[in-house]
Design a protein around this motif. Structure first.
Motif, mmCIF file in Angstrom:
data_model
loop_
_atom_site.group_PDB
_atom_site.id
_atom_site.type_symbol
_atom_site.label_atom_id
_atom_site.label_comp_id
_atom_site.label_asym_id
_atom_site.label_seq_id
_atom_site.Cartn_x
_atom_site.Cartn_y
_atom_site.Cartn_z
ATOM 1 N N ASP A 31 0.730 -1.244 -0.049
ATOM 2 C CA ASP A 31 -0.129 -0.088 0.026
ATOM 3 C C ASP A 31 0.974 1.206 -0.058
ATOM 4 N N PHE A 32 0.771 2.256 -1.072
ATOM 5 C CA PHE A 32 1.602 3.112 -1.206
ATOM 6 C C PHE A 32 0.699 4.777 -0.443
ATOM 7 N N PRO A 33 1.327 5.299 0.056
ATOM 8 C CA PRO A 33 0.758 6.527 0.526
ATOM 9 C C PRO A 33 0.275 7.409 -0.752
ATOM 10 N N ARG A 34 -0.666 8.168 -0.648
ATOM 11 C CA ARG A 34 -1.193 8.992 -1.596
ATOM 12 C C ARG A 34 -0.097 10.022 -2.044
ATOM 13 N N GLY A 35 0.239 10.243 -3.366
ATOM 14 C CA GLY A 35 0.924 11.173 -3.903
ATOM 15 C C GLY A 35 2.533 10.445 -4.150
ATOM 16 N N THR A 36 2.413 9.172 -3.672
ATOM 17 C CA THR A 36 3.905 8.731 -3.972
ATOM 18 C C THR A 36 4.024 8.764 -5.419
ATOM 19 N N PRO A 37 5.455 9.090 -5.983
ATOM 20 C CA PRO A 37 5.744 9.314 -7.437
ATOM 21 C C PRO A 37 5.961 7.971 -8.060
ATOM 22 N N PHE A 38 5.608 7.809 -9.217
ATOM 23 C CA PHE A 38 5.800 6.472 -9.922
ATOM 24 C C PHE A 38 6.935 5.898 -9.941
ATOM 25 N N ALA A 39 7.992 6.691 -10.017
ATOM 26 C CA ALA A 39 9.398 5.892 -10.076
ATOM 27 C C ALA A 39 9.738 5.357 -8.549
ATOM 28 N N LYS A 40 9.229 6.004 -7.819
ATOM 29 C CA LYS A 40 9.419 5.435 -6.105
ATOM 30 C C LYS A 40 8.655 4.067 -6.160
ATOM 31 N N ARG A 41 7.498 4.101 -6.393
ATOM 32 C CA ARG A 41 6.425 2.818 -6.294
ATOM 33 C C ARG A 41 6.958 1.644 -7.245
ATOM 34 N N VAL A 42 7.760 1.961 -8.357
ATOM 35 C CA VAL A 42 8.194 0.993 -9.164
ATOM 36 C C VAL A 42 9.821 0.465 -8.328
ATOM 37 N N LYS A 43 10.278 1.317 -7.839
ATOM 38 C CA LYS A 43 11.563 0.963 -6.859
ATOM 39 C C LYS A 43 11.220 0.119 -5.662
ATOM 40 N N ILE A 44 10.072 0.554 -4.698
ATOM 41 C CA ILE A 44 9.526 -0.211 -3.836
ATOM 42 C C ILE A 44 9.187 -1.604 -4.285
ATOM 43 N N THR A 45 8.471 -1.639 -5.239
ATOM 44 C CA THR A 45 7.975 -3.060 -5.800
ATOM 45 C C THR A 45 8.929 -3.995 -6.256
ATOM 46 N N ARG A 46 10.344 -3.347 -6.975
ATOM 47 C CA ARG A 46 11.233 -4.262 -7.001
ATOM 48 C C ARG A 46 11.951 -4.591 -6.006
ATOM 49 N N ASP A 47 12.006 -4.030 -4.919
ATOM 50 C CA ASP A 47 12.695 -4.250 -3.763
ATOM 51 C C ASP A 47 12.023 -5.631 -3.007
ATOM 52 N N VAL A 48 10.542 -5.277 -3.279
ATOM 53 C CA VAL A 48 9.878 -6.514 -2.595
ATOM 54 C C VAL A 48 10.018 -7.752 -3.358
ATOM 55 N N GLU A 49 9.975 -7.734 -4.477
ATOM 56 C CA GLU A 49 10.336 -8.663 -5.417
ATOM 57 C C GLU A 49 11.771 -9.551 -5.180
ATOM 58 N N GLU A 50 12.835 -8.660 -4.948
ATOM 59 C CA GLU A 50 14.095 -9.231 -4.620
ATOM 60 C C GLU A 50 14.000 -9.813 -3.431
ATOM 61 N N HIS A 51 13.273 -9.309 -2.278
ATOM 62 C CA HIS A 51 13.155 -9.928 -1.064
ATOM 63 C C HIS A 51 12.402 -11.219 -0.953
ATOM 64 N N ILE A 52 11.584 -11.442 -1.965
ATOM 65 C CA ILE A 52 10.786 -12.734 -2.314
ATOM 66 C C ILE A 52 11.642 -13.739 -2.682
ATOM 67 N N LYS A 53 12.362 -13.387 -3.867
ATOM 68 C CA LYS A 53 13.051 -14.278 -4.375
ATOM 69 C C LYS A 53 14.335 -14.791 -3.486
ATOM 70 N N ALA A 54 14.794 -14.214 -2.589
ATOM 71 C CA ALA A 54 15.864 -14.554 -1.662
ATOM 72 C C ALA A 54 15.160 -15.246 -0.457
ATOM 73 N N THR A 55 14.092 -15.736 -0.260
ATOM 74 C CA THR A 55 13.517 -16.226 0.906
ATOM 75 C C THR A 55 13.196 -17.628 0.439
ATOM 76 N N ASP A 56 13.866 -18.451 1.608
ATOM 77 C CA ASP A 56 13.584 -19.832 1.747
ATOM 78 C C ASP A 56 12.149 -20.455 1.699
ATOM 79 N N GLY A 57 11.770 -21.473 0.647
ATOM 80 C CA GLY A 57 10.690 -21.900 0.713
ATOM 81 C C GLY A 57 9.939 -21.218 -0.617
ATOM 82 N N PHE A 58 10.153 -20.376 -1.218
ATOM 83 C CA PHE A 58 9.881 -19.642 -2.148
ATOM 84 C C PHE A 58 9.778 -20.420 -3.580
#
Length: 489
Positions: A31-58
């Motif tokens: 959930d992004f706060p209102r007014g979050t720039p598009f570039a920042k939303r993309v970066k946060i989503t990419r960070d989340v993806e990397e954390h998921i890939k590095a998790t045991d059981g995934f």
């Protein structure tokens, strides 16, 4: 007996309509706060993806709505596949905890991990309550205080106070009635001028001959005049004498951060406060703390009514489910009693037989507590099912005792003989029933509560049938004899 029946009240048994299960997948919500720039939303989503890939059981992941970011959405949801629980060592609960720990490093968004329950979809937040009132400023203050209090609790993982991240820059125009009167400005006209600046106004309709379709012509002030305070202040407002006056001379214009939307319930404004809990935390205990914090005196100090808070979370859902189960249990007992009255041609003997039901309840709660099962919807279904199961032993016992009493006219001896003769059939019936339900209790976490509820209730009611039922029957027999003597019969 009193201790057993008090177990649910003490909170020793966890209560959940449909508790989460070790499932083949979990979900993540960003959930992004209102007014979050598009570039920042993309970066946060990419960070989340990397954390998921590095998790045991995934095993794999996918987005529920891949185009959400491109369309300016504030929420991004992911499906995280873990595979069959039987083919992995790590549970979905462990994977979820690992991800939550990693997501603490991701700033700029609220990231929630949700375990899948065995029942229908439930609210993402076990704690959910509304603060109702007319004054938006008081509502925001109360919601902020409630949110800050929840953040201090060790049992709470994530808090959404309905204010932080929900506001956006706005231009506030407050018309001054006294100044408008002094300047001969009609309030309705001034309000219409302000409204037309920010909203489209339908000024005409045309119908081209080639199409024959009606087209609305709307008038909207250019964006540059809507986004600038200076231009807005110079907007001309007509006076009654035909001249005009600048808007800034009859109104106060300020830039503020306000809620992007205003919610209403029963005609009153409200702000929704939500919280996610750590694993193993009872929603009821946290809700009780909130209730104590937002006391009637506290709400009055905040400028709100004493009953301004209404709860809508997991506790309310559980309460509603339990109320329905209680009604079903009561109806089941009434139907069984009516059938027994017709069978025994008596109003009192069926009461003794129906006593087996509360005896069964005495065994249900310790069984759930010892095995670590949750007092869930299915456990309550098991309790209702017990009504039709546990009375069978009592029927067999009472019916045989009645036949012996009618034959020999010795009540006490009839009970003793009935206990001796029917002991093995009653015990065998209960053991075979327990044996049939046992796989249900052991094989699946989903069916475990209903299986253990039936097993625990049936085991204790069997003992009660051979001990408590004869004692109750003796008491009723002696009482009826005393009443008959008193009436001279």
């Amino acid at each position: 007996m009193g201790f057993s029946l008090s177990i649910p009240i003490t909170g020793k048994i966890k209560s959940s309509t449909f508790p989460p299960q070790d499932s083949e997948y979990i979900t993540a919500s960003i959930d992004f706060p209102r007014g979050t720039p598009f570039a920042k939303r993309v970066k946060i989503t990419r960070d989340v993806e990397e954390h998921i890939k590095a998790t045991d059981g995934f095993m794999n992941y996918s987005f529920f709505n891949p185009n959400s970011l491109m369309m300016g959405g504030r929420n991004q949801s992911l499906y995280i596949g873990l595979g069959d629980p039987r083919n992995r060592i790590i549970t979905s609960f462990d994977v979820a905890d690992n991800l939550r720990e990693k997501f603490k490093d991701v700033e700029g968004a609220d990231i929630r991990i949700k375990q899948q329950s065995a029942g229908p979809p439930e609210s993402d937040f076990p704690i959910l309550f509304q603060i109702n009132g007319d004054n938006l400023k008081d509502l925001k203050s109360a919601a902020k205080e409630a949110g800050d209090y929840l953040k201090e609790l060790d049992d709470v993982r994530l808090v959404n106070d309905g204010v932080e991240g929900e506001t956006e820059p706005q231009i506030k125009v407050e018309l001054d009635k006294k100044k408008m009167k002094d300047e001969n400005v009609v309030p309705v006209v001034a309000a219409a001028v302000v409204r037309n600046i920010f909203a489209m106004e339908s000024v005409a309709k045309i119908r081209p001959e080639d199409t024959g379709e009606t087209i609305n012509l709307n008038l909207l002030t250019e964006k540059k005049f809507r986004d600038s305070n200076n231009d807005l202040e110079k907007t001309k407002v007509p006076k009654t004498d035909g001249s005009t006056i600048e808007l800034k001379k009859i109104a106060k214009i300020t830039e503020v951060n306000e809620l992007a939307s205003i919610n209403k319930y029963d005609g009153k404004r409200y702000i929704k406060v939500q919280a996610e809990l750590k694993e193993g935390t009872e929603a009821a205990s946290v809700e009780k703390k909130i209730n104590n914090f937002l006391s009637a005196d506290k709400l009055e100090d905040l400028g709100l009514e004493k009953d301004a808070v209404s709860y809508r979370g997991e506790v309310m859902a559980n309460s509603e489910a339990l109320d329905k189960i209680f009604i079903m249990l009561l109806l089941a007992m009434i139907f069984v009693y009516i059938i027994l009255v017709a069978q025994f041609n008596s109003f009192f003997q069926p009461l003794i037989i129906v006593m087996a039901v509360p005896l069964a309840l005495v065994g249900v709660f310790p069984a759930l507590l010892i095995t670590g099962n949750v007092l869930s919807f299915l456990a309550n279904v098991g309790v209702v099912a017990l009504v039709g199961i546990v009375v069978n032993d009592a029927i067999v016992f009472i019916d045989y005792a009645n036949r012996l009493y009618r034959r020999d006219n010795d009540f006490v001896q009839a009970l003793i003989t009935a206990g001796q003769v029917r002991f093995k059939p009653i015990l065998s019936t209960s053991i075979t029933t327990i044996g049939g339900v046992l796989p249900l209790a052991l094989v699946s976490d989903f069916w475990g509560p209903i299986g253990m509820a039936i097993i625990g209730g049936l085991a204790f009611s069997t003992i009660g049938t051979l001990v408590v039922i004869p004692a109750a029957y003796t008491f009723l027999h002696n009482a009826s004899g005393s009443i008959s003597k008193a009436l001279g019969r």
